[in-house]
Design a protein around this motif. Structure first.
Motif, PDB file in Angstrom:
ATOM      1  N   GLY A 245      14.709  -2.110  -7.291  1.00  0.00           N
ATOM      2  CA  GLY A 245      15.009  -0.712  -7.542  1.00  0.00           C
ATOM      3  C   GLY A 245      13.736   0.108  -7.546  1.00  0.00           C
ATOM      4  N   SER A 246      13.618   1.026  -8.478  1.00  0.00           N
ATOM      5  CA  SER A 246      12.403   1.835  -8.602  1.00  0.00           C
ATOM      6  C   SER A 246      11.598   1.450  -9.835  1.00  0.00           C
ATOM      7  CB  SER A 246      12.764   3.319  -8.649  1.00  0.00           C
ATOM      8  OG  SER A 246      13.639   3.585  -9.745  1.00  0.00           O
ATOM      9  N   ASP A 247      11.879   0.275 -10.376  1.00  0.00           N
ATOM     10  CA  ASP A 247      11.190  -0.223 -11.570  1.00  0.00           C
ATOM     11  C   ASP A 247       9.814  -0.745 -11.162  1.00  0.00           C
ATOM     12  OD1 ASP A 247      10.243  -1.979 -13.672  1.00  0.00           O
ATOM     13  OD2 ASP A 247      12.255  -1.884 -14.523  1.00  0.00           O
ATOM     14  N   LYS A 248       8.761  -0.053 -11.576  1.00  0.00           N
ATOM     15  CA  LYS A 248       7.404  -0.406 -11.157  1.00  0.00           C
ATOM     16  C   LYS A 248       6.979  -1.776 -11.694  1.00  0.00           C
ATOM     17  CE  LYS A 248       5.195   3.392 -12.461  1.00  0.00           C
ATOM     18  NZ  LYS A 248       4.091   4.386 -12.529  1.00  0.00           N
TER      19      LYS A 248
ATOM     20  N   ASP B 111       0.830  -1.201   0.000  1.00  0.00           N
ATOM     21  CA  ASP B 111       0.000   0.000   0.000  1.00  0.00           C
ATOM     22  C   ASP B 111       0.869   1.257   0.000  1.00  0.00           C
ATOM     23  OD1 ASP B 111      -2.664   1.083   0.051  1.00  0.00           O
ATOM     24  OD2 ASP B 111      -2.322   1.689   2.112  1.00  0.00           O
ATOM     25  N   LEU B 112       1.933   1.263   0.816  1.00  0.00           N
ATOM     26  CA  LEU B 112       2.832   2.423   0.860  1.00  0.00           C
ATOM     27  C   LEU B 112       3.634   2.561  -0.430  1.00  0.00           C
ATOM     28  CD1 LEU B 112       4.145   2.271   4.547  1.00  0.00           C
ATOM     29  CD2 LEU B 112       2.359   3.741   3.610  1.00  0.00           C
ATOM     30  N   LEU B 113       4.047   1.436  -0.992  1.00  0.00           N
ATOM     31  CA  LEU B 113       4.744   1.478  -2.287  1.00  0.00           C
ATOM     32  C   LEU B 113       3.823   2.017  -3.377  1.00  0.00           C
ATOM     33  CD1 LEU B 113       6.729  -1.880  -2.163  1.00  0.00           C
ATOM     34  CD2 LEU B 113       7.736   0.404  -2.340  1.00  0.00           C
ATOM     35  N   ASP B 114       2.553   1.655  -3.291  1.00  0.00           N
ATOM     36  CA  ASP B 114       1.581   2.161  -4.254  1.00  0.00           C
ATOM     37  C   ASP B 114       1.450   3.676  -4.127  1.00  0.00           C
ATOM     38  OD1 ASP B 114      -0.403   2.214  -6.189  1.00  0.00           O
ATOM     39  OD2 ASP B 114      -2.017   1.751  -4.771  1.00  0.00           O
ATOM     40  N   MET B 115       1.460   4.179  -2.892  1.00  0.00           N
ATOM     41  CA  MET B 115       1.403   5.626  -2.693  1.00  0.00           C
ATOM     42  C   MET B 115       2.647   6.315  -3.239  1.00  0.00           C
ATOM     43  SD  MET B 115      -0.202   6.216   1.097  1.00  0.00           S
ATOM     44  CE  MET B 115      -1.962   5.989   1.396  1.00  0.00           C
ATOM     45  N   GLU B 116       3.789   5.659  -3.068  1.00  0.00           N
ATOM     46  CA  GLU B 116       5.043   6.262  -3.494  1.00  0.00           C
ATOM     47  C   GLU B 116       5.231   6.203  -5.008  1.00  0.00           C
ATOM     48  OE1 GLU B 116       9.848   5.998  -2.474  1.00  0.00           O
ATOM     49  OE2 GLU B 116       8.428   4.660  -1.458  1.00  0.00           O
ATOM     50  N   TYR B 117       4.849   5.082  -5.620  1.00  0.00           N
ATOM     51  CA  TYR B 117       5.123   4.870  -7.045  1.00  0.00           C
ATOM     52  C   TYR B 117       3.858   4.798  -7.899  1.00  0.00           C
ATOM     53  CZ  TYR B 117       9.901   3.790  -5.609  1.00  0.00           C
ATOM     54  OH  TYR B 117      11.177   3.859  -5.089  1.00  0.00           O
ATOM     55  N   ASP B 118       2.687   4.873  -7.267  1.00  0.00           N
ATOM     56  CA  ASP B 118       1.405   4.780  -7.979  1.00  0.00           C
ATOM     57  C   ASP B 118       1.351   3.511  -8.835  1.00  0.00           C
ATOM     58  OD1 ASP B 118      -1.137   5.505  -8.659  1.00  0.00           O
ATOM     59  OD2 ASP B 118      -0.540   6.889 -10.245  1.00  0.00           O
TER      60      ASP B 118
ATOM     61  N   ILE C 188      12.033  -5.105  -1.040  1.00  0.00           N
ATOM     62  CA  ILE C 188      11.484  -5.014  -2.395  1.00  0.00           C
ATOM     63  C   ILE C 188      12.265  -4.003  -3.225  1.00  0.00           C
ATOM     64  CG2 ILE C 188       9.461  -4.307  -3.744  1.00  0.00           C
ATOM     65  CD1 ILE C 188       7.743  -5.499  -1.449  1.00  0.00           C
ATOM     66  N   LYS C 189      12.599  -2.863  -2.637  1.00  0.00           N
ATOM     67  CA  LYS C 189      13.376  -1.855  -3.364  1.00  0.00           C
ATOM     68  C   LYS C 189      14.790  -2.352  -3.668  1.00  0.00           C
ATOM     69  CE  LYS C 189      11.128   2.450  -1.906  1.00  0.00           C
ATOM     70  NZ  LYS C 189      11.336   3.749  -1.241  1.00  0.00           N
ATOM     71  N   LYS C 190      15.373  -3.107  -2.751  1.00  0.00           N
ATOM     72  CA  LYS C 190      16.720  -3.644  -2.948  1.00  0.00           C
ATOM     73  C   LYS C 190      16.753  -4.587  -4.151  1.00  0.00           C
ATOM     74  CE  LYS C 190      20.453  -5.831  -0.247  1.00  0.00           C
ATOM     75  NZ  LYS C 190      20.751  -6.977  -1.092  1.00  0.00           N
ATOM     76  N   ILE C 191      15.678  -5.343  -4.317  1.00  0.00           N
ATOM     77  CA  ILE C 191      15.613  -6.314  -5.414  1.00  0.00           C
ATOM     78  C   ILE C 191      15.155  -5.666  -6.715  1.00  0.00           C
ATOM     79  CG2 ILE C 191      14.388  -8.378  -6.226  1.00  0.00           C
ATOM     80  CD1 ILE C 191      14.312  -9.258  -3.245  1.00  0.00           C
TER      81      ILE C 191
END
Length: 301
Positions: free
Chosen positions: A283-286, A193-200, A278-281
């Motif tokens: 990155g910022s690739d949605k 949910d927080l990742l969704d807020m950050e990266y939509d 999740i970010k470590k694996i």
């Protein structure tokens, strides 16, 4: 008896379901249990009550989806619907308030905001988080549960909401190990949910402004958007300090510390650890994030 239906989602709730049903049976014309194929005595207990109707539907790791399925498939004929969890109950003062106010409610009012108090280790957590104000009571056809993985609220499709004075209680009777395991399960959904807020990841951010939520729900959502911008792990510590010191949970003794530590720091740190992983694996690739979440956590975005 009120012109009211109650919808309760269940899975192996034999510890709570009788208390919940006894609490609302005198005020509800119908009680609909939406069960995720319980294997304990939940349904056996539920069938002892004449006004209870049991529907069964597979759980898909999404409370909002399950509730809305129940709302759409239960043969509701009453004017009002109450969303209640099996480990919750209405306090006598709230029942009296509902009996007094609901029959004379203005037609323009389609929802009612109730205050939730948390009972933890048999003690009311008066500070730190209380009161949590939630829209739980609404006119049938005028509300539904918004589609979110966590922090989902009933949203009104039309009309306005009013707030009642008295409380309902969230009082789970399971032990501390169960409490911790539950929050381990919640943590990945909260992380997503927080990742969704950050990266939509789902496009939900564009829809937030169109949701008809309560004032507190909108404020809480705004605070969550601010929270997601803060550094990992630092934010969970600061959140604990806010609840424990500034909001006064430190005055609730040892139980207040346990509650605030586990729910306000340990859990939030676990959420951040999952986000970090999740970010470590990915990155910022949605796309990678969505594939990873789908593959390893079976959450479809």
């Amino acid at each position: 008896m009120l012109d009211l239906s109650v919808i309760i989602l269940t899975y192996n709730e034999e510890l709570h379901i009788r208390r919940c049903l006894e609490n609302v049976k005198s005020i509800a014309k119908a009680i609909y249990i939406v069960d995720s194929y319980s294997t304990d005595k939940t349904l056996e207990i539920a069938k002892e009550y004449n006004q209870v109707v049991v529907l069964q539907h597979k759980w898909e790791n999404n409370y909002a989806k399950q509730f809305n399925w129940g709302l759409g498939n239960a043969p509701v004929t009453t004017e009002w619907v109450l969303r209640l969890d099996a480990d919750e109950y209405l306090l006598p003062e709230l029942i009296a308030e509902m009996e007094e106010k609901l029959p004379a409610m203005d037609e323009g009012v389609t929802g009612v905001i109730l205050k939730r108090r948390h009972i933890f280790m048999d003690r009311w957590m008066k500070r730190g988080i209380y009161p949590v104000k939630l829209l739980r009571l609404f006119r049938y056809g005028k509300g539904m549960c918004e589609q979110r993985l966590m922090d989902e609220h009933i949203q009104l499709l039309e009309g306005k909401a009013v707030e009642f004075e008295y409380d309902f209680a969230d009082h789970n009777l399971n032990n501390l190990s169960w409490f911790c395991h539950k929050h381990v399960d919640y943590a990945i959904r909260e992380a997503v949910d927080l990742l969704d807020m950050e990266y939509d990841l789902t496009g939900a951010a564009k829809e937030d402004e169109h949701r008809h939520l309560t004032e507190q729900a909108i404020h809480k959502r705004a605070m969550k958007h601010r929270y997601v911008k803060q550094p990992l792990f630092v934010r969970s510590f600061l959140y604990f300090c806010y609840r424990y010191f500034l909001k006064g949970a430190c005055l609730d003794g040892k139980i207040g510390f346990i509650w605030t530590f586990f729910q306000g720091w340990w859990y939030r740190t676990l959420v951040d650890a999952k986000i970090f992983e999740i970010k470590k694996i990915c990155g910022s690739d949605k796309t990678k994030m969505k594939d990873y979440i789908s593959t390893y956590y079976k959450i479809q975005l």
